[in-house]
Design a protein around this motif. Structure first.
Motif, PDB file in Angstrom:
ATOM      1  N   TYR A  77     -22.587 -61.757  76.616  1.00 13.92           N
ATOM      2  CA  TYR A  77     -21.826 -62.907  77.199  1.00 13.92           C
ATOM      3  C   TYR A  77     -21.746 -64.021  77.926  1.00 13.92           C
ATOM      4  CZ  TYR A  77     -22.795 -58.587  79.955  1.00 13.92           C
ATOM      5  OH  TYR A  77     -22.683 -57.427  80.031  1.00 13.92           O
ATOM      6  N   TYR A  78     -20.557 -64.962  77.407  1.00 16.29           N
ATOM      7  CA  TYR A  78     -20.666 -66.274  77.476  1.00 16.29           C
ATOM      8  C   TYR A  78     -19.635 -66.598  78.376  1.00 16.29           C
ATOM      9  CZ  TYR A  78     -19.153 -70.543  75.299  1.00 16.29           C
ATOM     10  OH  TYR A  78     -19.283 -71.662  75.005  1.00 16.29           O
ATOM     11  N   MET A 125     -16.795 -64.963  88.000  1.00 15.88           N
ATOM     12  CA  MET A 125     -18.123 -63.793  88.547  1.00 15.88           C
ATOM     13  C   MET A 125     -18.166 -62.217  87.962  1.00 15.88           C
ATOM     14  SD  MET A 125     -19.421 -66.110  90.243  1.00 15.88           S
ATOM     15  CE  MET A 125     -20.683 -64.621  90.675  1.00 15.88           C
ATOM     16  N   ASP A 126     -16.881 -61.586  87.702  1.00 18.60           N
ATOM     17  CA  ASP A 126     -17.366 -60.910  86.979  1.00 18.60           C
ATOM     18  C   ASP A 126     -18.330 -60.718  85.805  1.00 18.60           C
ATOM     19  OD1 ASP A 126     -15.427 -61.961  85.853  1.00 18.60           O
ATOM     20  OD2 ASP A 126     -14.308 -60.071  84.964  1.00 18.60           O
ATOM     21  N   LYS A 127     -18.143 -61.424  85.332  1.00 20.90           N
ATOM     22  CA  LYS A 127     -19.325 -61.335  83.838  1.00 20.90           C
ATOM     23  C   LYS A 127     -20.616 -61.706  84.647  1.00 20.90           C
ATOM     24  CE  LYS A 127     -15.958 -64.202  81.204  1.00 20.90           C
ATOM     25  NZ  LYS A 127     -16.196 -64.658  80.073  1.00 20.90           N
ATOM     26  N   VAL A 128     -20.744 -62.301  85.219  1.00 20.61           N
ATOM     27  CA  VAL A 128     -22.102 -62.578  86.386  1.00 20.61           C
ATOM     28  C   VAL A 128     -23.124 -61.381  87.205  1.00 20.61           C
ATOM     29  CG1 VAL A 128     -23.445 -64.097  87.828  1.00 20.61           C
ATOM     30  CG2 VAL A 128     -21.506 -65.192  86.189  1.00 20.61           C
ATOM     31  N   ALA A 166     -27.608 -61.261  85.559  1.00 17.30           N
ATOM     32  CA  ALA A 166     -28.614 -62.155  85.315  1.00 17.30           C
ATOM     33  C   ALA A 166     -29.219 -63.065  86.540  1.00 17.30           C
ATOM     34  CB  ALA A 166     -28.668 -62.717  84.132  1.00 17.30           C
ATOM     35  N   TRP A 167     -29.739 -63.555  86.639  1.00 18.89           N
ATOM     36  CA  TRP A 167     -30.710 -64.463  87.563  1.00 18.89           C
ATOM     37  C   TRP A 167     -29.455 -66.075  87.112  1.00 18.89           C
ATOM     38  CZ3 TRP A 167     -33.072 -69.014  87.012  1.00 18.89           C
ATOM     39  CH2 TRP A 167     -33.384 -69.500  88.561  1.00 18.89           C
TER      40      TRP A 167
END
Length: 172
Positions: free
Chosen positions: A119-120, A151-154, A159-160
């Motif tokens: 992820y980036y 936010m979809d990637k987060v 991940a925290w």
């Protein structure tokens, strides 16, 4: 007339030497930081390497790269959390009065992976920096960031992600 010119020249020399003592030249300031970062940059903890460029016009440019550690965010779970490797980097402009304290604004990014997915994130940065005059010296940063529109990637990484970061380091 010669006496007036001599007094004027001596005054200029004395003022010039006083100005040099009062505010050290930017060339004498440390321009490299090694820091331990807590939170921020999509890492729980990271080690950062930063190069500062002191411009004659006043602002200080900073480029940073590091490597860090993150974990899957879990509440009330008995499973082992997934660990992530992170590669945070940023470019900021630091504005201040040329002393030790600066306001900071810029852009950063973090590449994180759990060895199966990558992820980036790109994010704006706003913060505060304390940078010493002497080499070596203590450096400090506090900053905030958020990966707007990502936010979809987060949520997918689990991940925290802390929107605030603290950095303690040594300026060399």
């Amino acid at each position: 007339m010669k006496r007036v010119i001599l007094i004027f020249l001596v005054s200029l020399v004395l003022m010039g030497s006083y100005a040099q003592e009062a505010e050290p030249a930017d060339e004498s300031r440390p321009d490299f930081n090694i820091s331990l970062n807590f939170g921020g940059d999509a890492s729980i903890m990271s080690l950062g390497f930063e190069k500062l460029f002191f411009l004659e016009s006043g602002p200080v440019l900073a480029g940073k790269i590091g490597f860090g550690f993150n974990q899957e965010f879990q509440l009330f779970s008995s499973e082992d959390p997934i660990n992530f490797f992170s590669l945070p980097h940023s470019f900021t402009v630091n504005l201040g009065n040329g002393k030790r304290s600066y306001g900071e604004i810029g852009i950063g990014g973090s590449w994180i992976t759990d060895n199966t997915k990558h992820y980036y994130f790109i994010y704006p940065i706003i913060g505060f920096r304390y940078h010493p005059f002497k080499n070596p010296g203590f450096s400090f940063r506090a900053w905030a960031f958020w990966p707007f529109g990502q936010m979809d990637k987060v949520e997918e990484t689990d991940a925290w992600i802390s929107p605030l970061g603290l950095s303690f380091g040594v300026a060399l």
